[in-house]
Write an enzyme that holds these catalytic residues in place. Structure first.
Site, mmCIF file in Angstrom:
data_model
loop_
_atom_site.group_PDB
_atom_site.id
_atom_site.type_symbol
_atom_site.label_atom_id
_atom_site.label_comp_id
_atom_site.label_asym_id
_atom_site.label_seq_id
_atom_site.Cartn_x
_atom_site.Cartn_y
_atom_site.Cartn_z
ATOM 1 N N SER A 97 0.831 -1.200 0.000
ATOM 2 C CA SER A 97 0.000 0.000 0.000
ATOM 3 C C SER A 97 0.875 1.264 0.000
ATOM 4 C CB SER A 97 -0.954 -0.053 1.200
ATOM 5 O OG SER A 97 -1.930 0.948 1.114
ATOM 6 N N ASP A 194 -9.746 -4.934 -4.716
ATOM 7 C CA ASP A 194 -9.109 -4.148 -3.644
ATOM 8 C C ASP A 194 -10.043 -2.996 -3.323
ATOM 9 O OD1 ASP A 194 -7.545 -2.255 -2.211
ATOM 10 O OD2 ASP A 194 -5.699 -2.985 -3.126
ATOM 11 N N HIS A 224 -7.045 -5.943 -0.204
ATOM 12 C CA HIS A 224 -5.945 -4.988 -0.156
ATOM 13 C C HIS A 224 -4.730 -5.474 0.652
ATOM 14 C CE1 HIS A 224 -3.833 -1.241 -0.398
ATOM 15 N NE2 HIS A 224 -3.813 -1.104 0.914
#
Length: 246
Positions: A97, A194, A224
């Protein structure tokens, strides 16, 4: 800026001493090292030296995070990188991320990095960018624990500071504008579903970096936080193959 809250259990930075190949492992926005520890341990078992820094303002309380800037997060990663440099000849960088965003930042600014492995990296989040011009509310809903696998929870903040959202938007803009600088090999992981970072982010990264060697691997069974999800072992396996080939 001193942090005012103790570091949460499982959110501590980690370091595993190994050989002269180092792997810098970076967690995400509002998250903690807990999301990356399993990967770090797997790489350490193969003999690599692994460093998992705790990003400033993370892993304590969201009030601490609210007081940090994206340059603080960069500084946390740079510190981990320098620690590896003292021991290692070769360094790989991976991150989830915003950790993936910081992975790209490092490759843009340290051409000696051997290769990168961004996982669901963020460079363009329109929903966050849209919050740039507002001043209320002070705290937004949590974004952690987007995980498909049952009974698995990410150690992440229960609220997201608006000020911090504005900081990650600045970081993403900076990194996106510099993607062309990246020339090292890149293994890019992207979850096909996601709910935090649109999967198109990874395609844009793939398209705009100038690496001669680059690969995009789609994760069909994770959301995610793929490093804690059903595809965790696949990420570890493919990453180790990639590193061993360098």
């Amino acid at each position: 800026m001193a942090e005012h809250y103790p570091v949460l259990k499982e959110a501590e930075p980690f370091y595993f001493e190994g050989n002269r190949t180092g792997i810098l492992v970076i967690h995400g926005f509002t998250g903690s090292t807990q999301s990356m520890l399993g990967l770090g341990e797997a790489y350490a078992k193969k003999g690599y030296t692994v460093c998992g820094p705790r990003l400033k303002g993370h892993g304590t309380h969201y009030h601490d995070m609210e007081l940090t800037t994206y340059t603080d997060w960069i500084a946390s990663v740079e510190e981990g990188y320098q620690r590896l440099k003292e021991k290692c000849q070769t360094i790989f960088v991976t991150g989830l991320s915003m950790g993936g965003t910081l992975t790209l930042y490092m490759a843009e600014n340290h051409p000696d990095i051997q290769a990168i492995i961004p996982i669901n990296a963020a460079i363009d989040l329109p929903d966050m960018a849209a919050l740039n011009n507002i001043s209320e509310p002070r705290f937004l809903d949590a974004i952690g624990s987007d995980i498909k696998k049952a009974n698995v929870k990410e150690l992440a903040y229960e609220k997201t500071p608006l000020r911090s959202v504005k900081e990650i938007v600045k970081l993403m803009e900076k990194v996106k504008s510099g993607l062309y600088k990246i020339q090292c090999p890149a293994l890019i992981f992207v979850s096909t579903e996601d709910h935090v970072v649109p999967p198109g982010n990874s395609q844009t990264i793939f398209d705009f970096i100038c690496s001669k060697e680059k690969q995009l691997i789609r994760l069909e069974n994770s959301y995610h936080v793929a490093t804690l999800d059903n595809d965790k072992d696949l990420i570890i396996e493919k990453t180790l193959q990639f590193i061993n080939s360098k």
